[in-house]
Write a protein that holds these residues in place. Structure first.
Motif, PDB file in Angstrom:
ATOM      1  N   ILE A  37       0.852  -1.252   0.189  1.00 28.05           N
ATOM      2  CA  ILE A  37       0.117  -0.117  -0.094  1.00 28.05           C
ATOM      3  C   ILE A  37       0.988   1.030  -0.187  1.00 28.05           C
ATOM      4  O   ILE A  37       2.055   1.279   0.648  1.00 28.05           O
ATOM      5  N   ASP A  38       0.373   2.336  -0.769  1.00 29.28           N
ATOM      6  CA  ASP A  38       0.948   3.629  -0.865  1.00 29.28           C
ATOM      7  C   ASP A  38       0.022   4.338  -0.831  1.00 29.28           C
ATOM      8  O   ASP A  38      -0.869   4.749  -1.744  1.00 29.28           O
ATOM      9  N   HIS A  39      -0.451   5.004   0.378  1.00 31.11           N
ATOM     10  CA  HIS A  39      -1.799   5.926   0.363  1.00 31.11           C
ATOM     11  C   HIS A  39      -1.848   6.970  -0.503  1.00 31.11           C
ATOM     12  O   HIS A  39      -3.018   7.358  -0.487  1.00 31.11           O
ATOM     13  N   TYR A  40      -0.830   7.494  -1.057  1.00 28.10           N
ATOM     14  CA  TYR A  40      -0.664   8.658  -2.021  1.00 28.10           C
ATOM     15  C   TYR A  40      -1.412   8.108  -3.149  1.00 28.10           C
ATOM     16  O   TYR A  40      -2.149   8.847  -3.763  1.00 28.10           O
ATOM     17  N   LEU A  41      -1.456   6.865  -3.700  1.00 24.53           N
ATOM     18  CA  LEU A  41      -2.059   6.300  -4.762  1.00 24.53           C
ATOM     19  C   LEU A  41      -3.620   6.396  -4.549  1.00 24.53           C
ATOM     20  O   LEU A  41      -4.298   5.858  -5.373  1.00 24.53           O
ATOM     21  N   GLY A  42      -4.121   6.560  -3.259  1.00 23.85           N
ATOM     22  CA  GLY A  42      -5.797   6.268  -3.183  1.00 23.85           C
ATOM     23  C   GLY A  42      -6.055   7.772  -3.097  1.00 23.85           C
ATOM     24  O   GLY A  42      -7.220   8.010  -2.849  1.00 23.85           O
ATOM     25  N   LYS A  43      -5.446   8.954  -3.213  1.00 19.92           N
ATOM     26  CA  LYS A  43      -5.813  10.150  -3.007  1.00 19.92           C
ATOM     27  C   LYS A  43      -6.480  10.552  -4.484  1.00 19.92           C
ATOM     28  O   LYS A  43      -6.278  10.184  -5.527  1.00 19.92           O
ATOM     29  N   GLU A  44      -7.549  11.511  -4.366  1.00 17.88           N
ATOM     30  CA  GLU A  44      -8.503  11.906  -5.287  1.00 17.88           C
ATOM     31  C   GLU A  44      -7.766  12.222  -6.582  1.00 17.88           C
ATOM     32  O   GLU A  44      -7.855  11.798  -7.825  1.00 17.88           O
ATOM     33  N   LEU A  45      -6.898  13.090  -6.200  1.00 20.80           N
ATOM     34  CA  LEU A  45      -6.377  13.972  -7.179  1.00 20.80           C
ATOM     35  C   LEU A  45      -5.049  13.182  -7.912  1.00 20.80           C
ATOM     36  O   LEU A  45      -4.750  13.621  -9.227  1.00 20.80           O
ATOM     37  N   VAL A  46      -4.614  12.336  -7.122  1.00 22.66           N
ATOM     38  CA  VAL A  46      -3.359  11.322  -7.521  1.00 22.66           C
ATOM     39  C   VAL A  46      -4.382  10.073  -8.882  1.00 22.66           C
ATOM     40  O   VAL A  46      -3.636  10.031  -9.752  1.00 22.66           O
ATOM     41  N   GLN A  47      -5.553   9.781  -8.435  1.00 19.86           N
ATOM     42  CA  GLN A  47      -6.227   8.832  -9.193  1.00 19.86           C
ATOM     43  C   GLN A  47      -6.708   9.788 -10.433  1.00 19.86           C
ATOM     44  O   GLN A  47      -7.074   8.963 -11.502  1.00 19.86           O
ATOM     45  N   ASN A  48      -6.604  10.867 -10.386  1.00 21.02           N
ATOM     46  CA  ASN A  48      -7.292  11.809 -11.342  1.00 21.02           C
ATOM     47  C   ASN A  48      -6.213  12.002 -12.480  1.00 21.02           C
ATOM     48  O   ASN A  48      -6.528  12.307 -13.576  1.00 21.02           O
ATOM     49  N   LEU A  49      -4.929  11.682 -12.141  1.00 16.41           N
ATOM     50  CA  LEU A  49      -3.938  11.971 -13.011  1.00 16.41           C
ATOM     51  C   LEU A  49      -3.937  11.187 -14.278  1.00 16.41           C
ATOM     52  O   LEU A  49      -3.943  11.785 -15.229  1.00 16.41           O
ATOM     53  N   LEU A  50      -4.510   9.971 -14.327  1.00 14.12           N
ATOM     54  CA  LEU A  50      -4.647   9.089 -15.609  1.00 14.12           C
ATOM     55  C   LEU A  50      -5.781   9.914 -16.581  1.00 14.12           C
ATOM     56  O   LEU A  50      -5.345  10.099 -17.749  1.00 14.12           O
ATOM     57  N   VAL A  51      -6.702  10.273 -15.857  1.00  9.86           N
ATOM     58  CA  VAL A  51      -7.863  10.613 -16.456  1.00  9.86           C
ATOM     59  C   VAL A  51      -7.409  12.085 -17.290  1.00  9.86           C
ATOM     60  O   VAL A  51      -7.889  12.365 -18.444  1.00  9.86           O
ATOM     61  N   LEU A  52      -6.994  12.812 -16.227  1.00 11.38           N
ATOM     62  CA  LEU A  52      -6.667  14.095 -16.907  1.00 11.38           C
ATOM     63  C   LEU A  52      -5.603  14.195 -17.814  1.00 11.38           C
ATOM     64  O   LEU A  52      -5.730  14.761 -19.211  1.00 11.38           O
ATOM     65  N   ARG A  53      -4.518  13.201 -17.944  1.00 14.33           N
ATOM     66  CA  ARG A  53      -3.488  13.260 -18.900  1.00 14.33           C
ATOM     67  C   ARG A  53      -4.156  12.653 -20.170  1.00 14.33           C
ATOM     68  O   ARG A  53      -3.821  12.906 -21.196  1.00 14.33           O
ATOM     69  N   PHE A  54      -4.849  11.318 -19.876  1.00 14.94           N
ATOM     70  CA  PHE A  54      -5.038  10.779 -21.246  1.00 14.94           C
ATOM     71  C   PHE A  54      -6.595  10.865 -21.643  1.00 14.94           C
ATOM     72  O   PHE A  54      -6.994  10.233 -22.671  1.00 14.94           O
TER      73      PHE A  54
END
Ligand SMILES: NC(=O)C1=CN([C@@H]2O[C@H](COP(=O)(O)OP(=O)(O)OC[C@H]3O[C@@H](n4cnc5c(N)ncnc54)[C@H](OP(=O)(O)O)[C@@H]3O)[C@@H](O)[C@H]2O)C=CC1
Ligand SMILES: O=C1O[C@H](COP(=O)(O)O)[C@@H](O)[C@H](O)[C@H]1O
Length: 473
Positions: free
Chosen positions: A168-185
């Motif tokens: 687990i790396d809890h930063y990968l569960g943060k909303e805007l971290v999870q949004n990065l893929l959507v934002l970019r692609f």
């Protein structure tokens, strides 16, 4: 140790399609039957700081009832008792043999992962032939350097398959971290801009306005690089820098993350500034001659077609003047600038992970009025305003749910971990050998001035005269 019952899973909404991502589901990949058996979540390290601050609040949102079994981590009797309790609990829930699911959450220091995992393997595995499973969630830091991490991975790897291990790396569960893929692609707008032709520097910043506060003993052994940079910030870097994955299948995403990490060239020590806040050593659990950094700015370079020449500045510190985590993408100057906008500042795209999630793009616009003069302004997406009714879940809440679903997208794979340690181990060794020393800084300050000097040296241009006026409804 404590166990949590499956009240949540009895809720039909959990099994509904809206919560279940078909593309990630294990059923699709393995053809196993639908998961209906009793679920037990076992938190090892239940009396510790992490469990108290993060794990239990997250579990509490997911589940209703908590049980506690105490025992020592290397006692066979303790784990036999634990197994008995879980089995009784499963029986009481009329779980068919072979269907029950056991999630072991190790909120423990990594040094005890191997003995605990051995005990779980030996005494606490369930039958899994009818869709049941046993999964192990482990917390960072996964080791202290390349060798210890690899040793740990090998030891756990002998006991459990990679698909049973959730790092687990809890930063990968943060909303805007999870949004990065959507934002970019998912945005045509960003595709042609996201590269060395347009971007001058990228910063990934973590700041905390409090010190080690009761965690001095742990922290002194690990320091800010292992605590924040090697894991949380590096994971964010991967998502910012990676190429588009073939699909959203977890292995495709993790393959791309590994490639980015493999393209990081060795850290130049002259592009590192370390700091330690005054008073850090007053903590009785911290050694009087500690060389441990509580602040670090480290410049990474990714040597590939997209990023050659663009500095990725990872910055993290404790006891600073503010608390925030953000990604700051600074664009190059406009060529042939006729407005002298350069004097005010460059375009910057800021993704603020916390507090108050937001994304804003700093732009130069015409100052409203008769004059043709320019001013810095922004396109602003503040989540609090835009999504007023949305419930943004806690990172741990989301990630624990992923472990139950069997979705490893937001967890660190073994090869990813190995390259992450390869990047930082030479630097960590030099700090441990005393070759690099932290500069003292005042608690409540910005950290060492040398860090801002390094930023300027690698090309970051601070905006002057930008004043943000929050929107009102
Ligand atoms: N939607 C929203 O909520 C929005 C909020 N804002 C707010 O407006 C304010 C200004 O925004 P912005 O310009 O982006 O952010 P800041 O002015 O906070 O910081 C801009 C950059 O300058 C660096 N910096 C700050 N002080 C110094 C210094 N003394 N020497 C060298 N570097 C320095 C910061 O480093 P470091 O990272 O170390 O702090 C950061 O990288 C912020 O408080 C921001 O949160 C703006 C737009 C939208
Ligand atoms: O992993 C850790 O993270 C916390 C900060 O988490 P956040 O979600 O509040 O940003 C940090 O305080 C701690 O030192 C570190 O171990």
């Amino acid at each position: 140790m404590s166990t949590v019952s499956d009240a949540f899973l009895r809720n039909d909404s959990f099994r509904s399609n809206s919560l279940r991502s078909e593309s990630f589901s294990e059923e699709k990949d393995t053809g196993t039957v639908q998961e209906v058996g009793c679920l037990s979540i076992i938190v090892l390290g239940a009396s510790g700081d992490l469990a108290k601050k993060k794990t239990f609040p997250a579990l509490f949102h997911l589940f209703k009832q908590i049980q506690y079994v105490s025992g020592s981590y290397d006692s066979e009797g303790g784990f036999q008792l634990l197994n008995k309790q879980i089995s009784e609990h499963e029986l009481s829930k009329r779980s068919e043999p072979g269907t029950s699911r056991r999630l072991f959450y190790l909120a423990l220091p990594p040094s005890v992962y191997p003995p605990v995992c051995k005990m779980i393997r030996r005494y606490c595995m369930n039958q899994s032939d009818l869709g049941g499973w046993t999964r192990i969630v482990v917390e960072k830091p996964f080791g202290k350097d390349l060798k210890t991490a690899e040793d740990l991975s090998s030891q756990l790897g002998e006991l459990f398959d990679e698909k049973e291990l959730y790092r687990i790396d809890h930063y990968l569960g943060k909303e805007l971290v999870q949004n990065l893929l959507v934002l970019r692609f998912a945005n045509r707008l960003f595709l042609p801009l996201w590269n060395r032709d347009n971007i001058d520097s990228i910063q990934i910043v973590f700041r905390e306005d409090f010190g080690t506060e009761g965690r001095g003993g742990y922290f002194d052994e690990y320091g800010i690089i292992r605590d924040i940079i090697q894991n949380h910030l590096l994971q964010v870097l991967c998502l910012v820098a990676m190429e588009k994955p073939v699909s959203l299948y977890p292995e495709h995403i993790r393959d791309e993350k590994v490639k980015v990490l493999q393209s990081v060239i060795p850290i130049k020590f002259e592009e590192v500034v370390l700091g330690q806040y005054e008073g850090y050593k007053d903590d009785a659990t911290v050694s009087d001659n500690s060389n441990t950094p509580t602040f670090a700015t480290i410049v990474l370079h990714i040597y590939n077609e997209r990023w050659e020449g663009v500095p990725f500045i990872l910055k993290a510190g404790k006891a600073l003047n503010s608390r925030k985590a953000e990604i700051r993408i600074q664009f190059k100057d406009v060529p042939g600038d006729i407005f002298e906008s350069k004097r005010q500042g460059r375009n910057e795209f800021v993704i603020r992970l916390q507090p108050s999630e937001a994304m804003y793009m700093k732009l130069t616009v015409k100052k409203p009025g008769l004059e043709m003069s320019t001013i810095q302004s922004e396109l602003d997406l503040s989540y609090g305003l835009r999504y007023q009714d949305a419930n943004i879940p806690e990172a741990y809440e989301r990630l624990i749910l992923d472990t139950i679903r069997g979705d490893q997208q937001h967890f660190v794979r073994r090869d990813e971990l190995r390259v992450a340690w390869e990047i930082f181990t030479p630097l960590l060794n030099s700090i441990e050998e005393g070759k690099l020393k932290p500069i003292m800084y005042k608690p409540g300050s910005r950290g060492p001035a040398e860090a801002d000097e390094l930023l300027a040296k690698v090309g970051y241009v601070q905006t002057h005269g930008y004043i943000w006026i929050p929107a009102t409804l």
